[in-house]
Design an enzyme around this catalytic site. Structure first.
Site, PDB file in Angstrom:
ATOM      1  N   LYS A  41       0.639  -1.386   0.116  1.00  0.00           N
ATOM      2  CA  LYS A  41       0.039  -0.055  -0.006  1.00  0.00           C
ATOM      3  C   LYS A  41       0.830   1.253  -0.136  1.00  0.00           C
ATOM      4  CE  LYS A  41      -0.481  -0.547   4.899  1.00  0.00           C
ATOM      5  NZ  LYS A  41      -1.500   0.027   6.101  1.00  0.00           N
ATOM      6  N   ARG A 139      -9.274  -0.322  15.970  1.00  0.00           N
ATOM      7  CA  ARG A 139      -9.391   0.307  14.785  1.00  0.00           C
ATOM      8  C   ARG A 139     -10.425  -0.128  13.980  1.00  0.00           C
ATOM      9  NH1 ARG A 139      -3.916   0.861  11.061  1.00  0.00           N
ATOM     10  NH2 ARG A 139      -4.319  -1.102  10.350  1.00  0.00           N
ATOM     11  N   HIS A 168      -5.124  -7.783  13.549  1.00  0.00           N
ATOM     12  CA  HIS A 168      -3.947  -6.753  13.525  1.00  0.00           C
ATOM     13  C   HIS A 168      -3.519  -6.363  14.920  1.00  0.00           C
ATOM     14  CE1 HIS A 168      -1.522  -4.286  11.144  1.00  0.00           C
ATOM     15  NE2 HIS A 168      -1.570  -3.267  11.577  1.00  0.00           N
ATOM     16  N   ARG A 224       1.386 -10.900   6.647  1.00  0.00           N
ATOM     17  CA  ARG A 224       1.408  -9.934   6.122  1.00  0.00           C
ATOM     18  C   ARG A 224       2.354  -9.085   6.271  1.00  0.00           C
ATOM     19  NH1 ARG A 224      -3.790  -9.715   8.965  1.00  0.00           N
ATOM     20  NH2 ARG A 224      -2.990  -7.891   9.890  1.00  0.00           N
ATOM     21  N   TYR A 268      13.617  31.172   5.378  1.00  0.00           N
ATOM     22  CA  TYR A 268      12.554  31.814   6.053  1.00  0.00           C
ATOM     23  C   TYR A 268      12.573  31.958   7.608  1.00  0.00           C
ATOM     24  CZ  TYR A 268       9.735  31.033   1.472  1.00  0.00           C
ATOM     25  OH  TYR A 268       9.451  31.058   0.217  1.00  0.00           O
ATOM     26  N   CYS A 315      12.550  24.623   3.016  1.00  0.00           N
ATOM     27  CA  CYS A 315      11.379  25.305   1.968  1.00  0.00           C
ATOM     28  C   CYS A 315      10.674  24.227   1.064  1.00  0.00           C
ATOM     29  CB  CYS A 315      12.266  26.186   1.206  1.00  0.00           C
ATOM     30  SG  CYS A 315      13.220  27.484   1.775  1.00  0.00           S
ATOM     31  N   ASP A 317      10.528  23.784  -1.775  1.00  0.00           N
ATOM     32  CA  ASP A 317      11.284  23.060  -2.910  1.00  0.00           C
ATOM     33  C   ASP A 317      12.885  23.081  -2.775  1.00  0.00           C
ATOM     34  OD1 ASP A 317       8.891  23.125  -4.443  1.00  0.00           O
ATOM     35  OD2 ASP A 317       9.053  25.330  -4.368  1.00  0.00           O
TER      36      ASP A 317
HETATM   37  C1  PLP Z   1      -3.750  -4.321   8.073  1.00  0.00           C
HETATM   38  C2  PLP Z   1      -2.195  -4.283   7.975  1.00  0.00           C
HETATM   39  N1  PLP Z   1      -1.574  -5.524   7.719  1.00  0.00           N
HETATM   40  C3  PLP Z   1      -0.297  -5.464   7.708  1.00  0.00           C
HETATM   41  C4  PLP Z   1       0.454  -4.202   7.487  1.00  0.00           C
HETATM   42  C5  PLP Z   1       2.036  -4.416   7.618  1.00  0.00           C
HETATM   43  O1  PLP Z   1       2.703  -3.793   8.776  1.00  0.00           O
HETATM   44  P1  PLP Z   1       4.131  -3.798   8.521  1.00  0.00           P
HETATM   45  O2  PLP Z   1       4.741  -2.694   7.675  1.00  0.00           O
HETATM   46  O3  PLP Z   1       4.474  -3.365  10.060  1.00  0.00           O
HETATM   47  O4  PLP Z   1       4.655  -4.931   8.244  1.00  0.00           O
HETATM   48  C6  PLP Z   1      -0.126  -3.152   7.844  1.00  0.00           C
HETATM   49  C7  PLP Z   1       0.827  -1.680   7.763  1.00  0.00           C
HETATM   50  O5  PLP Z   1       0.143  -0.641   8.285  1.00  0.00           O
HETATM   51  C8  PLP Z   1      -1.639  -3.137   7.969  1.00  0.00           C
HETATM   52  O6  PLP Z   1      -2.239  -1.871   8.002  1.00  0.00           O
END
Ligand code: PLP
Length: 390
Positions: A41, A139, A168, A224, A268, A315, A317
């Site tokens: 992701k 969550r 999770h 995962r 700045y 800044c 850029d």
């Molecule tokens: C639902 C879920 N699974 C797996 C992961 C992977 O986590 P990590 O990058 O700590 O392995 C994430 C990451 O945010 C997640 O939201």
């Protein structure tokens, strides 16, 4: 040699050989029987989703996890055929695309389950989904404690196919393991209840990177991992438990060099005033590239193998470095923002400390206007880099 972009020399170089190496370390940990769904992701944590997913697919990834439908569609466009899990679910008005692109949503509330079920029946279609259980992350997910309420509703689903069950961890990278174990116990109890009810789906998964490293009892049928695939340990204390190779370097070049007298204010807000005659290098990178403004007067970049402090405010850029103490700096010299140069290195964790955040945010904040350049270098070069950074 890494092919360089034309024009503005600010880019990220992503070493695909490091990704393959990291994937193999995960495979070694979990063994052949556990599926690995690679989390790609947020543009593969900033590394470029399409190329990363294709590399990991070739390395043997059993599927991919993304946050949104759009990210899933992008992976299909990049030629990914393996299952794609939409971790943050889909909305009822995205059903057509979900079916068209063969995406698998994670669903987590009864209202959405019911709406999708009736829409699917109306279309005489079916859709596989994974169910998310909240075991203590607070969550998304059905509460494990309310299983008596939702279990009978699951049993009535026909068009929605119950393919997977997930949860999770909220704190698996911590050395205090009690909470993590209590989440695992809660999840195991849900799996058992589903089994007794004859409803247990084939894919059960809970382990993110930290649990892949430290908690084999949480592997179930699938893991995962995200961060470790990119070569970064979820916590520095876990760095010794797995040999990872950071895949991404962020580079630019000196845009302008200026010798200025003592008392010159930089950028700045006049937050930095030179205390001596100074050599200031301006870099073509700024907070619009994801180079965090909190790095103002705090960050460091590498020039000629030496560490040079960021001076004045970052800044939108442009960013300034004090290179007074570094010999021979020239306009056009390579500057490493993240990664290695000579014997020096800056890791995502180090940059995160300066920016009061975590490595995940450092990587995913590198903006779309920074080109990602993918290449494959020899594993040994990669390993040397990883060791220098750790
Ligand atoms: C639902 C879920 N699974 C797996 C992961 C992977 O986590 P990590 O990058 O700590 O392995 C994430 C990451 O945010 C997640 O939201």
């Amino acid at each position: 040699m890494i092919p360089l972009p034309k024009g503005r020399p600010t880019f990220c170089a992503v070493n695909l050989a490091c990704l393959r190496w990291n994937f193999r370390q995960v495979r070694k940990k979990v063994g052949r029987k556990v599926k690995i769904i690679s989390i790609v992701k947020a543009n593969a944590y900033g590394h470029g989703a399409g190329r990363v997913a294709r590399t990991l697919a070739d390395a043997g990834s059993d599927g991919f996890g993304v946050a949104t439908l759009e990210e899933g569609v992008e992976l299909r466009g990049a030629g990914i055929r393996a299952p794609i899990l939409i971790l943050a679910g889909v909305y009822p008005d995205q059903l057509k695309e979900t079916l068209r692109y063969r995406l698998t949503p994670v669903l987590y509330d009864l209202g959405t389950l019911e709406r999708l079920e009736s829409e699917l029946r109306r279309r005489r279609a079916s859709l596989g989904f994974h169910l998310k259980i909240d075991t203590g992350m607070g969550r998304i997910g059905l509460l494990a404690s309310e299983i008596d309420g939702w279990l009978p509703k699951l049993a009535r689903l026909k068009a929605l196919k119950f393919d997977g069950l997930s949860s999770h961890f909220s704190h698996a990278e911590s050395e205090e393991e009690e909470y993590t174990h209590s989440q695992l116990t809660t999840f195991t109890a849900v799996v058992e209840r589903l089994r007794q009810a004859g409803l247990c789906p084939p894919l059960i998964h809970m382990a993110l990177s930290a649990a892949v490293i430290s908690l084999p009892s949480s592997y179930f049928k699938m893991v995962r991992p995200g961060l470790i695939l990119y070569g970064i340990p979820p916590s520095p204390v876990m760095a010794d438990s797995i040999t990872l190779k950071p895949a991404l370097s962020w580079k630019t070049r000196v845009l302008q060099l200026k010798r200025v007298p003592k008392g010159t204010s930089i950028s700045y807000g006049r937050t930095f005033v030179t205390q001596r005659e100074s050599l200031i290098a301006t870099l073509p990178v700024g907070y619009a590239d994801g180079y965090h403004r909190l790095l103002s007067n705090r960050g460091v970049a590498l020039v000629r193998g030496r560490r040079a402090p960021v001076v004045g405010r970052v800044c939108m850029d442009l960013t300034m470095l004090d290179v007074t103490d570094i010999r021979g700096v020239k306009q056009g010299d390579e500057v490493v923002l993240l990664g290695k140069q000579g014997r020096e290195g800056i890791s995502a964790d180090e940059m995160a400390l300066w920016a009061e955040t975590i490595s995940y945010e450092v990587l995913t904040s590198i903006s779309a206007r920074v080109p990602r350049i993918h290449y494959s270098s020899k594993a040994s070069t990669c390993l040397r880099r990883a060791q220098a950074l750790s």
